[in-house]
Design a protein around this motif. Structure first.
Motif, short mmCIF file in Angstrom:
data_model
loop_
_atom_site.label_atom_id
_atom_site.label_comp_id
_atom_site.label_asym_id
_atom_site.label_seq_id
_atom_site.Cartn_x
_atom_site.Cartn_y
_atom_site.Cartn_z
N ASP A 88 0.87 -1.18 0.00
CA ASP A 88 0.00 0.00 0.00
C ASP A 88 0.90 1.23 0.00
OD1 ASP A 88 -2.33 1.51 0.05
OD2 ASP A 88 -2.56 1.41 2.22
N ALA A 89 0.36 2.35 -0.39
CA ALA A 89 1.12 3.60 -0.38
C ALA A 89 0.20 4.74 0.03
CB ALA A 89 1.72 3.87 -1.77
N GLU A 90 0.78 5.70 0.74
CA GLU A 90 0.03 6.89 1.16
C GLU A 90 0.61 8.11 0.47
OE1 GLU A 90 -2.57 6.39 2.80
OE2 GLU A 90 -2.23 4.45 3.78
N GLN A 107 3.73 0.79 2.72
CA GLN A 107 3.50 -0.26 3.70
C GLN A 107 3.54 -1.62 3.01
OE1 GLN A 107 1.45 2.73 3.08
NE2 GLN A 107 -0.33 2.19 4.34
N LEU A 108 4.17 -2.58 3.66
CA LEU A 108 4.26 -3.93 3.10
C LEU A 108 4.04 -4.96 4.20
CD1 LEU A 108 7.14 -2.27 1.98
CD2 LEU A 108 6.73 -3.98 0.23
N LEU A 148 -2.65 -5.42 -3.93
CA LEU A 148 -2.97 -4.01 -3.73
C LEU A 148 -4.48 -3.83 -3.74
CD1 LEU A 148 -0.41 -3.96 -6.15
CD2 LEU A 148 -0.30 -1.72 -5.07
N HIS A 149 -4.94 -2.80 -3.10
CA HIS A 149 -6.36 -2.46 -3.13
C HIS A 149 -6.50 -1.22 -3.99
CE1 HIS A 149 -10.47 -2.89 -1.66
NE2 HIS A 149 -10.53 -1.57 -1.68
N ALA A 150 -7.24 -1.31 -5.11
CA ALA A 150 -7.33 -0.23 -6.10
C ALA A 150 -5.94 0.06 -6.65
CB ALA A 150 -7.97 1.02 -5.50
N VAL A 189 -2.41 -2.98 5.65
CA VAL A 189 -1.88 -4.18 4.99
C VAL A 189 -1.99 -5.42 5.87
CG1 VAL A 189 -0.31 -2.96 3.43
CG2 VAL A 189 0.48 -3.56 5.73
N GLU A 190 -2.47 -5.23 7.09
CA GLU A 190 -2.52 -6.33 8.07
C GLU A 190 -3.31 -7.53 7.56
OE1 GLU A 190 -1.80 -7.88 12.06
OE2 GLU A 190 -0.92 -6.23 10.92
#
Length: 403
Positions: free
Chosen positions: A43-45, A60-61, A93-95, A168-169
């Motif tokens: 994930d990325a912010e 995040q990984l 990944l989500h989206a 990411v949990e």
């Protein structure tokens, strides 16, 4: 889930991991994730609305055998080593389309992926946000409220880091559950074709004339006014990039449109317009007025043309007048695609893109058959599963409209 109530997910299993912002710590993370097994949740912010561009400010990984990691791309701007270490793994990944551009900028490019949002769409879930999916599929409630914060803030507050780690949990668990559901529905192969298309797609080309996407642009009719929008947009973009802030924080779209419509003759006249009020300094006002004056001084031949050259068919609202037969084809095709999508329990736009339907209906093959229609769909980038599902109903709709 207990008695229909989702269980709050309040803490990561191993606690909040330390933020990796130095090369030696990054090397340890790369080694740990290279030793890990199975797919890797990513994930990325970003700091959309706060900073210029769409760069990542936190990555995040999570992977079996490696645990979770939080990486600061400001301190570690080159993550190509991590990308290479994970090259053979499936990335969850989500989206995915939202995060892939900023991940690509820092050297992280997956060769295989699983998009949990897209999987949810294909499986027919009515709500496909990460929180909604985790709740409906796994029975846990994710913390909400930090997705739109300024992730360029340093140091990042602990509640934000907890939120980021929790994102990411459960992604691996969600992926596994969705894979089973898609398999149960007979859609798993469809999903993998979609994921392969996302992973192999090249970066989109730079947008032509991005100033034309200014909000409220539909009010601007005259070419001289369009030139004002272009000059103000370009000046704003240059300032925003230099200051590394969101363009909207420099000057709002609404203010640009107001200036274009009014064509102010002086700084005094500009100040009276909404968005150019008393809080704006004299120097700022002068630079905006200079942009307006540049547009007003342009010779007619250098003014922008109204609209952009159309790529493909005209807007559907114009079809009835331009080509009534094509309008009938489109009406029949849309109805057929919608009915098929409903029977398959997935959104029509995931069954086949509306643009593809429009293009086939505007310029159908000369001889309508399953072979020619499937060839047309393939030419517009439809996946094999889409071609197999949609071709028969499109052939029937196009044939009926011609009779």
């Amino acid at each position: 889930m207990v008695d229909g109530t989702p269980i709050p997910l309040l803490e990561p299993r191993e606690g909040i991991p330390p933020v990796v912002a130095e090369e030696h710590a990054l090397a340890e993370v790369i080694a740990a994730f290279a030793r890990g097994t199975g797919p890797v949740a990513v994930d990325a912010e970003r700091a959309s609305g706060y900073r210029y561009g769409q760069r990542a400010y936190l990555v995040q990984l999570r992977r079996e055998g490696a645990g979770s990691a939080l990486i600061d791309p400001v301190g570690c701007p080159d993550l190509s080593g991590l990308g290479e270490a994970l090259a053979g793994a499936e990335w969850i990944l989500h989206a995915a389309s939202q995060d892939l551009p900023c991940l690509r900028e820092i050297g992280m490019v997956p060769t295989r992926l699983f998009d949990t949002e897209l999987a949810g769409r294909l499986a027919g879930f009515p709500r496909v946000g990460l929180g909604a999916m985790v709740e409906s599929v796994l029975g846990y409630a994710l913390e909400k409220g930090h997705s739109a914060v300024d992730w360029s803030t340093r140091p990042l507050p602990e509640p934000w880091l907890r939120y980021a780690a929790l994102d990411v949990e459960l992604l691996v668990d969600l992926r596994d559950a969705l894979e089973k559901e898609l398999d149960r529905q007979g859609k798993l192969e469809w999903a993998y074709q979609e994921f392969d298309a996302i992973a192999s797609a090249p970066p989109p080309p730079p947008r032509k004339d991005p100033w034309r996407r200014t909000s409220g642009m539909h009010k601007v009719r005259r070419r001289r006014q369009m030139a004002v929008v272009r000059e103000l947009w370009t000046a704003r973009d240059r300032i925003a990039q230099r200051r590394d802030v969101s363009p909207g924080k420099v000057l709002s779209d609404a203010a640009i449109v107001e200036a274009a419509l009014a064509l102010p003759a002086s700084v005094h006249a500009l100040t009276a317009l909404p968005g150019f009020g008393h809080r704006m300094g004299r120097r700022q006002l002068e630079q905006w007025q200079a942009a307006v004056d540049r547009a007003k001084a342009l010779p007619d031949m250098e003014l922008p043309q109204p609209g952009q050259p159309l790529q493909g068919p005209p807007p559907p609202r114009a079809w009835a007048e331009k080509d009534p037969v094509a309008a009938a084809r489109l009406s029949a095709a849309r109805a057929a695609v919608s009915a098929l999508a409903e029977s398959l329990n997935l959104p029509p736009e995931n069954l086949i893109t509306p643009d593809t339907v429009r293009r086939v209906c505007w310029e159908p093959p000369k001889d309508i058959s399953e072979e020619t229609v499937s060839g047309a769909l393939a030419g517009y980038g439809a996946r094999q599963w889409q071609i197999e599902q949609v071709t028969p109903v499109l052939v029937a709709a196009l044939t009926a409209a011609e009779d």
